[in-house]
Design a protein around this motif. Structure first.
Motif, PDB file in Angstrom:
ATOM      1  N   THR A  27       0.840  -1.208   0.000  1.00 33.11           N
ATOM      2  CA  THR A  27       0.000   0.000   0.000  1.00 33.11           C
ATOM      3  C   THR A  27       0.871   1.252   0.000  1.00 33.11           C
ATOM      4  O   THR A  27       0.594   2.217  -0.706  1.00 33.11           O
ATOM      5  CB  THR A  27      -0.935   0.005   1.226  1.00 33.11           C
ATOM      6  N   LEU A  28       1.954   1.210   0.805  1.00 32.81           N
ATOM      7  CA  LEU A  28       2.840   2.376   0.851  1.00 32.81           C
ATOM      8  C   LEU A  28       3.518   2.575  -0.499  1.00 32.81           C
ATOM      9  O   LEU A  28       3.673   3.705  -0.970  1.00 32.81           O
ATOM     10  CB  LEU A  28       3.904   2.205   1.942  1.00 32.81           C
ATOM     11  N   ARG A  29       3.924   1.465  -1.113  1.00 32.89           N
ATOM     12  CA  ARG A  29       4.585   1.565  -2.421  1.00 32.89           C
ATOM     13  C   ARG A  29       3.642   2.197  -3.451  1.00 32.89           C
ATOM     14  O   ARG A  29       4.024   3.084  -4.207  1.00 32.89           O
ATOM     15  CB  ARG A  29       5.032   0.172  -2.879  1.00 32.89           C
ATOM     16  N   HIS A  30       2.403   1.753  -3.433  1.00 29.82           N
ATOM     17  CA  HIS A  30       1.432   2.290  -4.393  1.00 29.82           C
ATOM     18  C   HIS A  30       1.132   3.764  -4.115  1.00 29.82           C
ATOM     19  O   HIS A  30       0.972   4.566  -5.036  1.00 29.82           O
ATOM     20  CB  HIS A  30       0.165   1.458  -4.371  1.00 29.82           C
ATOM     21  N   ALA A  31       1.074   4.102  -2.822  1.00 29.36           N
ATOM     22  CA  ALA A  31       0.857   5.511  -2.465  1.00 29.36           C
ATOM     23  C   ALA A  31       2.052   6.348  -2.931  1.00 29.36           C
ATOM     24  O   ALA A  31       1.897   7.449  -3.468  1.00 29.36           O
ATOM     25  CB  ALA A  31       0.650   5.645  -0.961  1.00 29.36           C
TER      26      ALA A  31
END
Lengths: 158, 99
Positions: A27-31
């Protein structure tokens, strides 16, 4: 965070994104992918609405020092065009990330279809349409709409 | 022993229906939702119903004529519904792919 702040990746953020094996939750990577150095926090929250707990992910990125409001530690040259600047892939990685986020464990076929189409932006756009139909027919009509809208936004950015 | 062609056909029908039941159940995991997935659930329910109905056919002779007629009519009715759902699904898929 002030909703009017423009967020950009820091040097660490750019490095984290460049290393695919970096220990960064999905999720952090996508954000982090969505942080383009041009959008305000409010705009990012709109773009990332399909990503679960996106506002919390943004805050976490700031806490980890991977993104920062522009002029407050963000890399000066780490700004626009995240689609092509991160990998020169025409946006396919971002679209794949969206598919994985929206579809979760059911993303496999769609991701394969998208990766097969990796090439020009037009080819990716065509693959998004085909994937939309596949999702609509076999996975979930609502998720199909969400995926297409988000993917179109990503492709329009470039 | 007298050869009864209707029994042979009935046994074949039951076998084909079991194959159909195996197909709908085994393919279901590949179609979790969406237009096809939702219709698939209805088709699965109908196939289960048909399998039960087909299995009961050899015993129809033991039933009162009125009940037997009602059961046969119901199988016909659900068969027609199955065909309608399938035709509409095929058309929907064509529409989606052509759109």
């Amino acid at each position: 965070m002030d909703p009017r702040d423009v967020l950009a990746r820091t040097v660490q953020g750019a490095e984290a994104l460049a290393q695919r094996g970096h220990d960064l939750p999905r999720t952090l990577r996508h954000a982090l992918i969505l942080v383009d150095g041009r959008s305000t926090v409010a705009e990012l929250e709109q773009k990332g609405a399909v990503i679960p707990e996106f506002p919390a992910a943004l805050r976490e990125l700031v806490t980890r020092g991977l993104v920062a409001p522009r002029g407050a530690g963000a890399a000066p040259n780490e700004a626009p065009a995240p689609l092509t600047s991160t990998a020169g892939d025409g946006g396919i990685e971002e679209v794949v990330a969206l598919a994985e986020d929206i579809l979760g464990g059911r993303a496999e076929k769609v991701v394969r279809k998208l990766r097969e189409a990796a090439g020009s932006r037009e080819e990716i756009a065509a693959a998004v349409e085909t994937s939309y139909k596949l999702i609509r027919l076999t996975i979930d009509e609502g998720k199909a709409e969400a995926f297409r809208a988000a993917a179109r936004k990503v492709l329009a950015k470039g | 022993m007298k050869f009864d062609v209707s029994i042979v056909i009935t046994v074949l029908a039951i076998l084909v229906m079991f194959y159909c039941l195996w197909l709908v159940l085994s393919l279901r995991k590949n179609i979790p939702g969406g237009v096809v997935g939702n219709t698939w659930k209805t088709l699965t329910a109908l196939v289960v119903l048909f399998t039960a109905g087909y299995l009961a056919t050899p015993f129809f002779g033991m039933l009162p004529p009125l009940l037997m007629n009602v059961l046969v009519s119901l199988i016909f009715l659900f068969g027609a519904i199955y065909v309608v759902i399938t035709v509409k699904l095929i058309y929907r898929i064509i529409e989606e792919l052509a759109g």
